[in-house]
Design a protein around this motif. Structure first.
Motif, PDB file in Angstrom:
ATOM      1  N   GLY A   1       0.898  -1.129   0.036  1.00 20.78           N
ATOM      2  CA  GLY A   1      -0.055  -0.088  -0.070  1.00 20.78           C
ATOM      3  C   GLY A   1       0.898   1.200  -0.119  1.00 20.78           C
ATOM      4  N   LEU A   2       1.912   1.159   0.822  1.00 25.73           N
ATOM      5  CA  LEU A   2       2.723   2.409   0.909  1.00 25.73           C
ATOM      6  C   LEU A   2       3.500   2.687  -0.277  1.00 25.73           C
ATOM      7  N   GLN A   3       3.978   1.489  -1.017  1.00 29.64           N
ATOM      8  CA  GLN A   3       4.631   1.703  -2.340  1.00 29.64           C
ATOM      9  C   GLN A   3       3.930   2.224  -3.164  1.00 29.64           C
TER      10      GLN A   3
ATOM     11  N   VAL B   1      10.166   6.661   1.756  1.00 28.99           N
ATOM     12  CA  VAL B   1      10.749   7.096   3.177  1.00 28.99           C
ATOM     13  C   VAL B   1      10.801   5.851   3.924  1.00 28.99           C
ATOM     14  N   ARG B   2      12.118   5.567   4.613  1.00 21.64           N
ATOM     15  CA  ARG B   2      12.250   4.324   5.549  1.00 21.64           C
ATOM     16  C   ARG B   2      11.304   4.861   6.720  1.00 21.64           C
ATOM     17  N   PRO B   3      10.301   4.040   6.920  1.00 20.34           N
ATOM     18  CA  PRO B   3       9.668   4.319   8.201  1.00 20.34           C
ATOM     19  C   PRO B   3      10.036   4.157   9.317  1.00 20.34           C
TER      20      PRO B   3
ATOM     21  N   TYR C   1       1.886  11.380  16.462  1.00 15.12           N
ATOM     22  CA  TYR C   1       1.661  12.140  15.253  1.00 15.12           C
ATOM     23  C   TYR C   1       2.799  12.853  14.613  1.00 15.12           C
ATOM     24  N   THR C   2       3.847  13.252  15.258  1.00 13.89           N
ATOM     25  CA  THR C   2       4.807  13.946  14.985  1.00 13.89           C
ATOM     26  C   THR C   2       6.216  12.865  14.419  1.00 13.89           C
ATOM     27  N   GLN C   3       6.103  11.762  15.308  1.00 15.16           N
ATOM     28  CA  GLN C   3       7.169  10.796  15.036  1.00 15.16           C
ATOM     29  C   GLN C   3       6.935  10.146  13.698  1.00 15.16           C
ATOM     30  N   PHE C   4       5.748   9.601  13.621  1.00 14.87           N
ATOM     31  CA  PHE C   4       5.231   8.956  12.351  1.00 14.87           C
ATOM     32  C   PHE C   4       4.705  10.123  11.198  1.00 14.87           C
ATOM     33  N   GLU C   5       5.011  11.169  11.432  1.00 15.15           N
ATOM     34  CA  GLU C   5       4.412  12.341  10.531  1.00 15.15           C
ATOM     35  C   GLU C   5       4.551  11.773   8.881  1.00 15.15           C
ATOM     36  N   ALA C   6       5.821  11.515   8.370  1.00 12.05           N
ATOM     37  CA  ALA C   6       6.091  11.184   7.052  1.00 12.05           C
ATOM     38  C   ALA C   6       5.074  10.169   6.588  1.00 12.05           C
ATOM     39  N   LEU C   7       4.592   9.089   7.548  1.00  6.98           N
ATOM     40  CA  LEU C   7       3.816   8.001   6.960  1.00  6.98           C
ATOM     41  C   LEU C   7       2.260   8.605   7.121  1.00  6.98           C
ATOM     42  N   LEU C   8       2.162   9.378   8.176  1.00  2.24           N
ATOM     43  CA  LEU C   8       0.716   9.812   8.479  1.00  2.24           C
ATOM     44  C   LEU C   8       0.071  10.719   7.158  1.00  2.24           C
ATOM     45  N   GLU C   9       0.844  11.438   6.916  1.00  2.54           N
ATOM     46  CA  GLU C   9       0.620  12.743   5.763  1.00  2.54           C
ATOM     47  C   GLU C   9      -0.253  12.068   4.868  1.00  2.54           C
ATOM     48  N   PRO C  10       0.255  11.238   3.886  1.00  2.00           N
ATOM     49  CA  PRO C  10      -0.569  10.675   2.691  1.00  2.00           C
ATOM     50  C   PRO C  10      -1.891   9.872   3.363  1.00  2.00           C
TER      51      PRO C  10
END
Lengths: 352, 173
Positions: B61-63, B69-71, B97-106
Motif C-alpha cells: 500500500g505504501l509503495q 521514506v524508510r519508516p 503524530y509527529t514521530q510518524f508524520e511522514a507516513l501519516l501525511e498521505p
C-alpha cells in the motif's frame, strides 16, 4: 440523581422531548474525542496511567452544564447494568467490554454522557430528539469547554485534536442522525441511498454504530471526515443530506400510499395484530413490526398510539432491559416470551 | 442456554443466517461466535474502519502510494512500533503524530482529503469555538441574504444574537 435512576428507568428524559422532522429523524448525536496531553492513549497506557485519566477526569467534573451528573466506574457495576447503559446508547458496546479503569459520566437527563478510557481518554456525547445536530454540537462543545478549563487536551495547531485513531483527528467529531426509513427500505432504495451518501463523505450504519445490524429500518448516518472542515460545516453538510433523505422517504411513503394503499394498510395492521397478540417474539421480528406500526402512526393510518411507542419499545425489548424488568436472568425462549408480553401490555394502553 | 457448538459455555449470542432463503439460527457463546467471523456482532466488529485503515499501511500500500521514506519503526515517547499500529489500527500517544508524520501525511490526505485543521482550536478552549461559530454564521447570513433565503436568514440572525449575547456575558465574567 443516582445510578439506580439511570438504569432503573427505560426512557431517558431527553427522549420525552421532540424536535424538527421528528417523524423520520429520531435523534441527533454529536460525539467529541479528546485526549489528555502527556498521557498515552488508552490502548497503550499502563494501569497507573489509566487510573490517572480516571482521577483527573473525575476531579475536573464539576462543570457548569454537567450539574447532576453521575460518575460511574464500570468495574463497580454488574455486566447486566453495563449492558443497560449500552442499550440506552450511553456507552458503546466496546466500552462495556474489559471494564477495568473505565468509567461513564451521565448527566441526569441522559442527554450528555462521557466515556472515559474508551478508544480515546474522553468521548463526550450529546444527544437531542429530532433533527438538531447543531444543538447537539453546541451542547457537546460546552461540555468540552468545561473540561478544557481544567484539563489539558492533546492537540496541534495544524492537526487539531489528536486522537487514537487518525480517522478522528482534527475536530474529533462524529455527528450522526438516526433515521427511520421504512418506505425507502420497502421500495428497496436503501442500497442506493447508502451508496450516494458515501459519495458525500458520509456513512450509514446500524443503530448501535459500527458493525451492528440494521434493526427496524433504523439507520445512523454520520460524517466520515474530521479534518479540514469546521464543526459547523460538518453538521450543516450532514443536515442538508439528511433533509434530502427525509424528503425522499416522505415521497416514497406517499408513492406507496398512492400505488398500493390496501397492501400497505394490510401490512401495517397485520403487524399491529401480531404485536398485540403474539406470545413469543424475537427482537428482530419485533423491531420490524414496530417499524411498520410506527409508519402507520406517522401516516395517520393508526390513530390510537403515539409515535413515541417506537423509541419506548426500542429500548425496553432489548435483552438487558427485559432481564432488568423481570429481575432475573432469562434464556432466549423466556426473553422472547416476556418481550411478547411486554409489547402486548404496551399496545393495550392506547395513547389517545 | 448452552452453546450449540461447544456444548460447554453459556450461549450469549444468537446467530441468524439466511442462505438461499433457508433460515438457520444458532445460539453461541462468545468464543465460538468469534470463530464465525463477519457475522456482524454487536461486541467486536471484525471488519472495521480501523482494520482497513491499518491495512493501508501494508508495504504494498505504501509503495503504491509512492512512499519511499524508510519508516521510523518506534515512537520515542510511548514506544509504539509501526507493526503495533498496523495491528491495532490506533496510535499510541499524541507524539506519534509527529514521530510518524511522514507516513501519516498521505494517509490523512487519503482519509480526509485534507491535512489542515480548520475547526475549533484545541489550545484555547473557552469562547474560541463560539467566536468561530459566530464568524461562520455571519458569513452564512450574507450568503443567505444574497440568494434571498429570508427564512434561513432569520434563523441565522437569531443564532447570531444568541451567540453575541453569550459571548458578551462570558466576557463580563
Amino acid at each position: 440523581m443516582s445510578l439506580k435512576d439511570i438504569i432503573g428507568r427505560a426512557l431517558s428524559n431527553w427522549m420525552k422531548g421532540t424536535g424538527p422532522e421528528f417523524d423520520i429523524a429520531l435523534s441527533s448525536r454529536v460525539r467529541l474525542a479528546r485526549n489528555l496531553e502527556h498521557l498515552p492513549f488508552p490502548a497503550v497506557a499502563d494501569e497507573s496511567q489509566l487510573k490517572q485519566v480516571l482521577t483527573s477526569t473525575q476531579k475536573a467534573l464539576p462543570i457548569e452544564c454537567m450539574k447532576n451528573a453521575e460518575f460511574i466506574r464500570l468495574s463497580e457495576i454488574s455486566p447486566l447494568e453495563r449492558q443497560l447503559l449500552v442499550e440506552k446508547h450511553l456507552i458503546s458496546p466496546q466500552h462495556a467490554q474489559n471494564v477495568k479503569h473505565k468509567a461513564a459520566i451521565v448527566r441526569e437527563d441522559e442527554a450528555v454522557s462521557v466515556m472515559v478510557n474508551e478508544e480515546d481518554h474522553l468521548r463526550i456525547q450529546a444527544i437531542f430528539p429530532g433533527l438538531q445536530p447543531l444543538e447537539a454540537w453546541s451542547l457537546a462543545g460546552k461540555v468540552d469547554d468545561g473540561f478544557a478549563e481544567k484539563l489539558e487536551f492533546a492537540g496541534s495547531e495544524r492537526l487539531g485534536f489528536l486522537t487514537a485513531c487518525p480517522t478522528n483527528v482534527g475536530t474529533g467529531m462524529r455527528a450522526s442522525i438516526m433515521l427511520h426509513l421504512p418506505a425507502l427500505s420497502m421500495t428497496e432504495q436503501m442500497k442506493r441511498v447508502v451508496g450516494v451518501v458515501g459519495q458525500f463523505g458520509l456513512t450509514v450504519r446500524g443503530i448501535y454504530g459500527e458493525g451492528t445490524d440494521i434493526l427496524g429500518n433504523i439507520y445512523q448516518m454520520s460524517n466520515q471526515v474530521t479534518l479540514g472542515q469546521s464543526e459547523v460545516e460538518i453538521v450543516e453538510h450532514l443536515t442538508r443530506v439528511a433533509k434530502q433523505i427525509i424528503d425522499q422517504e416522505r415521497a416514497a411513503r406517499e408513492h406507496i400510499l398512492q400505488q398500493s394503499r390496501i397492501r400497505l394498510t394490510d401490512r401495517i395492521f397485520r403487524s399491529y395484530g401480531t404485536l398485540a397478540y403474539a406470545r413469543s417474539i424475537s427482537t428482530q421480528e419485533a423491531m420490524q413490526l414496530i417499524s411498520d406500526v410506527r409508519l402507520g402512526i406517522d401516516m395517520g393510518l393508526v390513530t390510537d398510539l403515539e409515535p413515541r411507542i417506537l423509541q419506548e419499545l426500542l429500548v425496553i425489548i432489548r435483552p438487558a432491559h427485559l432481564q432488568k424488568l423481570m429481575g432475573r436472568e432469562l434464556n432466549v425462549e423466556e426473553r422472547d416470551e416476556h418481550r411478547a408480553m411486554l409489547i402486548r401490555e404496551r399496545m393495550k394502553q392506547t395513547d389517545k | 442456554m448452552i452453546c450449540d457448538e461447544c456444548r460447554e459455555r453459556q450461549a450469549t449470542v444468537m446467530v441468524t443466517q439466511i442462505i438461499n432463503g433457508k433460515k438457520t439460527e444458532a445460539h453461541l457463546c462468545q468464543e465460538c461466535a468469534k470463530k464465525h467471523s463477519g457475522l456482524g456482532f454487536i461486541t467486536e466488529p471484525s471488519f472495521t474502519f480501523n482494520n482497513i485503515l491499518a491495512g493501508l499501511f501494508e508495504p504494498e500500500g505504501l509503495q503504491a502510494a509512492g512512499i519511499q521514506v524508510r519508516p521510523k519503526v518506534r515512537c520515542d515517547n510511548c514506544g509504539l512500533t509501526f507493526a503495533d499500529f498496523r495491528r491495532l489500527g490506533t496510535l499510541g500517544c499524541s507524539q506519534c503524530y509527529t514521530q510518524f508524520e511522514a507516513l501519516l501525511e498521505p494517509l490523512l490526505k487519503r482519509i480526509h482529503g485534507n491535512t489542515q485543521h480548520t475547526g475549533k482550536p484545541p489550545t484555547s478552549g473557552g469562547t474560541a469555538h463560539l467566536r468561530r461559530e459566530l464568524e461562520e454564521a455571519r458569513r452564512q447570513l450574507r450568503d443567505a441574504i444574497s440568494i434571498e433565503a429570508y427564512e434561513k436568514a432569520a434563523e441565522l440572525r437569531d443564532r447570531i444574537r444568541e451567540l453575541e449575547k453569550t459571548l458578551a456575558e462570558q466576557d463580563k465574567s
